[in-house]
Design a protein around this motif. Sequence first.
Motif, PDB file in Angstrom:
ATOM      1  N   ILE A  10       0.848  -1.192   0.000  1.00 12.70           N
ATOM      2  CA  ILE A  10       0.000   0.000   0.000  1.00 12.70           C
ATOM      3  C   ILE A  10       0.886   1.245   0.000  1.00 12.70           C
ATOM      4  CG2 ILE A  10      -1.719   1.306   1.299  1.00 12.70           C
ATOM      5  CD1 ILE A  10      -2.693  -1.301   2.476  1.00 12.70           C
ATOM      6  N   GLY A  11       0.509   2.226  -0.807  1.00 12.28           N
ATOM      7  CA  GLY A  11       1.251   3.479  -0.830  1.00 12.28           C
ATOM      8  C   GLY A  11       0.528   4.501  -1.666  1.00 12.28           C
ATOM      9  N   PRO A  12       0.896   5.773  -1.541  1.00  9.74           N
ATOM     10  CA  PRO A  12       0.213   6.833  -2.287  1.00  9.74           C
ATOM     11  C   PRO A  12       0.526   6.774  -3.776  1.00  9.74           C
ATOM     12  CG  PRO A  12       2.119   7.719  -1.135  1.00  9.74           C
ATOM     13  CD  PRO A  12       1.959   6.307  -0.659  1.00  9.74           C
ATOM     14  N   SER A  13      -0.326   7.388  -4.575  1.00  9.44           N
ATOM     15  CA  SER A  13      -0.097   7.452  -6.018  1.00  9.44           C
ATOM     16  C   SER A  13       1.219   8.165  -6.305  1.00  9.44           C
ATOM     17  CB  SER A  13      -1.240   8.209  -6.702  1.00  9.44           C
ATOM     18  OG  SER A  13      -2.458   7.513  -6.553  1.00  9.44           O
ATOM     19  N   LEU A  36       2.292 -10.438  -5.115  1.00 10.06           N
ATOM     20  CA  LEU A  36       2.443  -9.098  -4.572  1.00 10.06           C
ATOM     21  C   LEU A  36       1.233  -8.304  -5.036  1.00 10.06           C
ATOM     22  CD1 LEU A  36       4.135  -6.998  -3.033  1.00 10.06           C
ATOM     23  CD2 LEU A  36       5.192  -6.382  -5.234  1.00 10.06           C
ATOM     24  N   VAL A  37       0.399  -7.894  -4.099  1.00 11.65           N
ATOM     25  CA  VAL A  37      -0.855  -7.203  -4.397  1.00 11.65           C
ATOM     26  C   VAL A  37      -0.653  -5.713  -4.159  1.00 11.65           C
ATOM     27  CG1 VAL A  37      -3.302  -7.021  -3.845  1.00 11.65           C
ATOM     28  CG2 VAL A  37      -2.165  -9.259  -3.731  1.00 11.65           C
ATOM     29  N   ILE A  38      -0.548  -4.947  -5.245  1.00  8.72           N
ATOM     30  CA  ILE A  38      -0.359  -3.503  -5.167  1.00  8.72           C
ATOM     31  C   ILE A  38      -1.734  -2.844  -5.202  1.00  8.72           C
ATOM     32  CG2 ILE A  38       0.599  -1.494  -6.350  1.00  8.72           C
ATOM     33  CD1 ILE A  38       2.744  -3.373  -7.518  1.00  8.72           C
ATOM     34  N   CYS A  67      -4.649 -10.797   1.601  1.00  8.34           N
ATOM     35  CA  CYS A  67      -3.206 -11.022   1.758  1.00  8.34           C
ATOM     36  C   CYS A  67      -2.861 -11.648   3.110  1.00  8.34           C
ATOM     37  CB  CYS A  67      -2.450  -9.703   1.601  1.00  8.34           C
ATOM     38  SG  CYS A  67      -2.606  -8.994  -0.051  1.00  8.34           S
ATOM     39  N   ASP A  68      -1.740 -12.326   3.120  1.00  9.43           N
ATOM     40  CA  ASP A  68      -1.233 -12.916   4.362  1.00  9.43           C
ATOM     41  C   ASP A  68      -0.573 -11.866   5.240  1.00  9.43           C
ATOM     42  OD1 ASP A  68      -1.809 -15.749   3.673  1.00  9.43           O
ATOM     43  OD2 ASP A  68      -0.364 -15.374   2.078  1.00  9.43           O
ATOM     44  N   ARG A  69       0.031 -10.862   4.609  1.00 11.00           N
ATOM     45  CA  ARG A  69       0.592  -9.728   5.344  1.00 11.00           C
ATOM     46  C   ARG A  69       0.566  -8.505   4.444  1.00 11.00           C
ATOM     47  NH1 ARG A  69       6.324  -9.132   4.151  1.00 11.00           N
ATOM     48  NH2 ARG A  69       7.047 -10.895   2.880  1.00 11.00           N
ATOM     49  N   VAL A  70       0.609  -7.338   5.074  1.00 17.50           N
ATOM     50  CA  VAL A  70       0.519  -6.075   4.346  1.00 17.50           C
ATOM     51  C   VAL A  70       1.683  -5.189   4.763  1.00 17.50           C
ATOM     52  CG1 VAL A  70      -0.872  -4.017   3.912  1.00 17.50           C
ATOM     53  CG2 VAL A  70      -1.991  -6.232   4.230  1.00 17.50           C
ATOM     54  N   VAL A  71       2.345  -4.579   3.781  1.00 25.77           N
ATOM     55  CA  VAL A  71       3.417  -3.620   4.067  1.00 25.77           C
ATOM     56  C   VAL A  71       3.061  -2.295   3.421  1.00 25.77           C
ATOM     57  CG1 VAL A  71       5.215  -5.375   4.283  1.00 25.77           C
ATOM     58  CG2 VAL A  71       4.761  -4.363   2.047  1.00 25.77           C
ATOM     59  N   THR A  72       3.549  -1.210   3.996  1.00 26.10           N
ATOM     60  CA  THR A  72       3.308   0.122   3.450  1.00 26.10           C
ATOM     61  C   THR A  72       4.578   0.641   2.818  1.00 26.10           C
ATOM     62  OG1 THR A  72       3.776   1.109   5.611  1.00 26.10           O
ATOM     63  CG2 THR A  72       1.472   0.662   5.084  1.00 26.10           C
ATOM     64  N   TRP A  73       4.395   1.447   1.774  1.00 25.48           N
ATOM     65  CA  TRP A  73       5.537   1.924   0.995  1.00 25.48           C
ATOM     66  C   TRP A  73       6.541   2.688   1.846  1.00 25.48           C
ATOM     67  CZ3 TRP A  73       7.407   0.770  -3.636  1.00 25.48           C
ATOM     68  CH2 TRP A  73       8.401   1.600  -4.165  1.00 25.48           C
TER      69      TRP A  73
END
Length: 203
Positions: free
Chosen positions: A35-38, A178-180, A191-197
Motif C-alpha cells: 500500500i502506498g500513495p499514487s 504481490l498485491v499492489i 493477503c497474508d501480510r501487508v506492508v506500506t511503501w
Amino acid sequence: MLLECRNLAYRYPGGPYVFRGVSLSVASGEAVGLIGPSGCGKTTLGRILAGYAAAAEGTVLLDGKPIPPKGYHPVQMVFQHPQKAVNPRWRLRRTLAESRMPEAAELRRLGIDEAWLDRWPHELSAGELQRICIARALGPRTRFLIADEMTAMLDAITQARIWHAVLAIAKERAIGMLVITHDRALAEAVCDRVVTWDRLSIG
C-alpha cells in the motif's frame, strides 16, 4: 521459492530518483499486500520485479539467484487497465498462447467463456478482458504474480469472484503474489501480510 529485491533504486534518465533503498520479499504461496500513495513508485517496482524495467541500483533474486534475462519470465504482472496490456490486433486465443494456454478448467474457474477466445479485445468488457489478462499471467510456468490494482476498475461482486478464483489457484500452485493497491481493506482481506511503501523506501 523466494522472490526478493534488495536495495532497489529507480530513476528516469537525467532525472531524480523515484525511489531508493527498497527491499522486499515474497515466498511461494504467500500473498503480500503493498500500500502506498499514487506516484510513489509501486507500479515501477512491480515492473522491475516482472522484468519490464531495469533498476538503477540493487538486485532482484529468485531463490538467491538473478532471474535469467531470456525465456519466459517467472514473475508475471497484471495491470489495472487490460486494454493497454493486450495487442488489439490479436484474437484472444493468441494472447493466451503467449504463456501457453491454461487448462480449460482453470479458464472456467476464472469465469472465462471459451467463446471469448475467438474474439478481438474490443469485443469484451473491461472485466472480461481482465480475466483474460489474469489467465495469461497465470501460465503454467509462472511462479510469482504481481497484481497492480488488478480489479480496481470492476464492481464489488466481480472483484470478489475474481479474487476468490485467483487466490485459490495461487494457493494450489504455490504461486507467490504481490498485491499492489490503494485499498487497505482489500489488502487485509486477501493477503497474508501487508506492508506500506513508507517502510520500504528511504527516498
